[in-house]
Write a protein that holds these residues in place. Sequence first.
Motif, PDB file in Angstrom:
ATOM      1  N   LYS A  24       5.054   4.577   6.218  1.00 17.76           N
ATOM      2  CA  LYS A  24       6.007   4.723   7.318  1.00 17.76           C
ATOM      3  C   LYS A  24       5.746   5.948   8.191  1.00 17.76           C
ATOM      4  O   LYS A  24       6.348   6.074   9.256  1.00 17.76           O
ATOM      5  CB  LYS A  24       7.432   4.772   6.775  1.00 17.76           C
ATOM      6  CG  LYS A  24       7.696   5.928   5.820  1.00 17.76           C
ATOM      7  CD  LYS A  24       9.106   5.836   5.249  1.00 17.76           C
ATOM      8  CE  LYS A  24       9.370   6.970   4.251  1.00 17.76           C
ATOM      9  NZ  LYS A  24      10.737   6.870   3.689  1.00 17.76           N
ATOM     10  N   ASN A  25       4.877   6.842   7.755  1.00 16.84           N
ATOM     11  CA  ASN A  25       4.526   8.002   8.584  1.00 16.84           C
ATOM     12  C   ASN A  25       3.251   8.646   8.062  1.00 16.84           C
ATOM     13  O   ASN A  25       2.745   8.280   6.986  1.00 16.84           O
ATOM     14  CB  ASN A  25       5.667   9.031   8.629  1.00 16.84           C
ATOM     15  CG  ASN A  25       6.107   9.479   7.255  1.00 16.84           C
ATOM     16  OD1 ASN A  25       5.307   9.943   6.442  1.00 16.84           O
ATOM     17  ND2 ASN A  25       7.405   9.330   6.967  1.00 16.84           N
ATOM     18  N   GLY A  26       2.734   9.593   8.812  1.00 20.13           N
ATOM     19  CA  GLY A  26       1.473  10.235   8.453  1.00 20.13           C
ATOM     20  C   GLY A  26       1.539  11.006   7.157  1.00 20.13           C
ATOM     21  O   GLY A  26       0.589  10.987   6.366  1.00 20.13           O
ATOM     22  N   TYR A  27       2.666  11.687   6.916  1.00 20.75           N
ATOM     23  CA  TYR A  27       2.788  12.471   5.681  1.00 20.75           C
ATOM     24  C   TYR A  27       2.721  11.579   4.452  1.00 20.75           C
ATOM     25  O   TYR A  27       2.016  11.881   3.485  1.00 20.75           O
ATOM     26  CB  TYR A  27       4.097  13.263   5.687  1.00 20.75           C
ATOM     27  CG  TYR A  27       4.352  13.987   4.385  1.00 20.75           C
ATOM     28  CD1 TYR A  27       3.705  15.202   4.113  1.00 20.75           C
ATOM     29  CD2 TYR A  27       5.209  13.465   3.419  1.00 20.75           C
ATOM     30  CE1 TYR A  27       3.908  15.861   2.907  1.00 20.75           C
ATOM     31  CE2 TYR A  27       5.417  14.117   2.219  1.00 20.75           C
ATOM     32  CZ  TYR A  27       4.764  15.318   1.966  1.00 20.75           C
ATOM     33  OH  TYR A  27       4.969  15.962   0.767  1.00 20.75           O
ATOM     34  N   THR A  28       3.465  10.465   4.491  1.00 21.61           N
ATOM     35  CA  THR A  28       3.455   9.537   3.358  1.00 21.61           C
ATOM     36  C   THR A  28       2.062   8.984   3.117  1.00 21.61           C
ATOM     37  O   THR A  28       1.602   8.872   1.978  1.00 21.61           O
ATOM     38  CB  THR A  28       4.442   8.369   3.612  1.00 21.61           C
ATOM     39  OG1 THR A  28       5.748   8.904   3.824  1.00 21.61           O
ATOM     40  CG2 THR A  28       4.467   7.413   2.436  1.00 21.61           C
TER      41      THR A  28
END
Length: 223
Positions: free
Chosen positions: A35-39
């Motif tokens: 769902k996002n770059g960090y994940t």
Amino acid sequence: MKIKIGIVDDDSLFVQLLKNHINSHENYEVAFTSKNGYTFLSEQNPESIDILLLDLKMANGDGIEVMNTLSQNDSLVKVIVLSGFYRRSFMGQMLKMGAHAFLPKEVELDELPSIIDSVYYNGHYFSNEQIEVMRGQLSNKLPQFHSQSKDDLTEREVDVLKLLCQQLSTKEIADKLFISPKTVETHKTNLIIKTSVKNTAGLIIYAVQNEIVDVNEIVLFDK
């Protein structure tokens, strides 16, 4: 063997639509979604996939952060940026940052298979529209190609570079030059090192800027 694909985007409906469409093709498999770059960077192994479909604007770790991290880690994954924040004028910057293709989210789903194949087999994708931007924006800002330079490209490297600009795959280049695919890959690696670009899309821009090929000679994928 299926082409393994990862999707990083915070629009759940878009991701599900994209995943279903990709998995409906026998040659592709969505290995994961994030769902996002960090994940993605903290929970997934980029080297487990061949292609990454990446959004630019996300709340927690945007696409630029992802591309910077992949570049720093010398990742082999090929990145297709699919963004609602698409601007033709951003294309050059996206390629410099390591994207292998840059597309608006409004791209027709039926066009995706040919785009994915182009990036997977040839290392990049340019649309007709983007080629027009290149014609208007590219200038000879990089050092000119000189045959006597200490960083000179070899004759064979130039041959490989010209064929890359014709959108030929590694095997097609090998057949045309009567060398092995492994030797072609070695030449491509040397070209990237010598020219200080990130991928084959960068090599094409380098070839145009240094007058090794004319931008009008670049073969397009979409007809």
